[in-house]
Write an enzyme that holds these catalytic residues in place. Sequence first.
Site, mmCIF file in Angstrom:
data_model
loop_
_atom_site.group_PDB
_atom_site.id
_atom_site.type_symbol
_atom_site.label_atom_id
_atom_site.label_comp_id
_atom_site.label_asym_id
_atom_site.label_seq_id
_atom_site.Cartn_x
_atom_site.Cartn_y
_atom_site.Cartn_z
ATOM 1 N N HIS A 123 0.797 -1.325 -0.097
ATOM 2 C CA HIS A 123 -0.076 0.090 -0.158
ATOM 3 C C HIS A 123 0.999 1.353 0.101
ATOM 4 C CE1 HIS A 123 -2.720 2.894 1.647
ATOM 5 N NE2 HIS A 123 -3.813 2.408 1.500
ATOM 6 N N ASP A 200 3.238 -3.841 8.372
ATOM 7 C CA ASP A 200 1.967 -3.344 7.932
ATOM 8 C C ASP A 200 0.990 -4.531 8.183
ATOM 9 O OD1 ASP A 200 -0.414 -2.123 7.024
ATOM 10 O OD2 ASP A 200 0.484 -1.689 5.349
ATOM 11 N N GLN A 203 -4.463 -4.994 7.351
ATOM 12 C CA GLN A 203 -5.319 -5.926 6.776
ATOM 13 C C GLN A 203 -5.331 -7.438 7.351
ATOM 14 O OE1 GLN A 203 -7.610 -5.006 4.785
ATOM 15 N NE2 GLN A 203 -6.629 -3.200 4.028
ATOM 16 N N LYS A 226 -10.259 -0.424 10.820
ATOM 17 C CA LYS A 226 -10.415 -1.639 10.015
ATOM 18 C C LYS A 226 -10.476 -2.611 10.914
ATOM 19 C CE LYS A 226 -6.923 0.003 6.697
ATOM 20 N NZ LYS A 226 -7.851 0.199 5.329
ATOM 21 N N CYS A 366 -4.493 2.492 -3.642
ATOM 22 C CA CYS A 366 -3.460 2.912 -2.859
ATOM 23 C C CYS A 366 -2.262 1.704 -3.350
ATOM 24 C CB CYS A 366 -3.791 3.268 -1.630
ATOM 25 S SG CYS A 366 -4.598 4.766 -1.265
#
Length: 412
Positions: A123, A200, A203, A226, A366
Amino acid sequence: MPNKFKNLSHDFPILKRKINDEPLVYLDNAATSQTPNQVLNRIGDFYQHSNANVHRGVYTLANEATAAYEQVRNQVAAFINAPSAKSIVYTRSTTDSLNLIATSFGNLVVTQGDEILITIMEHHSNLIPWQQLAKRKHATLRYVELNADQTLDMADLKHKLTNKTKIVAITQTSNVLGVTNPIKEIAKLAHQHQAYIVVDAAQSVAHQKVDVQDLDADFLTFSGHKMLATTGIGVCYGKPELLAEMPPVQFGGEMIESVSRTNATWQAAPWKFEAGTPNIGGVIGLGAAIDYLSEIGMAEINAREQQLTAYLFPKLTAVNKLTIYGSKEASQHAGIISFNLGQLHPHDVATGLDMLGVEVRAGHHCAQPLMATLGVQATVRASLSFYNSVEDLDRFVQAIQMVKEFFAGESK
């Protein structure tokens, strides 16, 4: 599907909405999840009964607010198995967390001639901060490419990971391809080269159990919005010894120890990174979201979403002229399926689906370098959550067929 998930949608008021006179099917959970009553009520209760600024006052409301705010830090640490609550920094988002790491820690460890290793599936939030750091420090930003099945090319990673590498920054789960990368293995490889790994987890943290100590992550980042909480609250986990070395990048109230006319000293981590009045309500909501997820159980959530993906995937592959990006195995998609429908523009597909009450994302997500690698400008993305139902997925597939008929005059 397990009975425990049967009525969970009732906890989410927005799921009762109609869109264009059609029942809402919300399939944009990778962008932001919906927020249950339990989180909304906890935030409302805070503002109605304990609202005050944290860390400053000695009166009852201030003490209550501070205690609640810091208790959530303990919750977050337990949720990701951090070694200490002091390793949890509150930020505004995953993006904010990654910028903090790249600016503070990156400036400390990266020098001219060094290399930063990321993947082509990142991303922009886990790409641009490292791109800018490389420019500032006259370092080299290198990309790990994909295999033919669009999973991460581990051979390429091992080849490009050298003693020049100072930082490896990688998504745990791709927001486009849905693939979950072998973070524990990559961390071991990075540490063998004395490099640091930044994960990261935007997700992944709401969809599977994340254990920072088992992964041996040096840093790990994620966002509340999220994972059933509200926008404007994020988390940056860092190993305590690394946070202790890092200088703050924002200055002002809350983060200081003492100030004179000519000098200032800072509090210890994590508070030295939390300048100004924080998003107290967002932190309270994050704690409530963690309670909600933990009550269901992360293993159960993961299994539920795998079942939903396994149900949807073959139905989509059966749609004529529909191209799915990423692995051909449903199990490799972690509830995220990106696709294109013949020659139809993704925005047209998403608009058509919206007319039928189905909310999906369309665009480059993104991740423009990844789009270029895939040979497309954009895709449609459906992303699932445990509160989705089989009926949602059936309506989604039916809506795709109706969109095809409308735009292309096709039925199959």
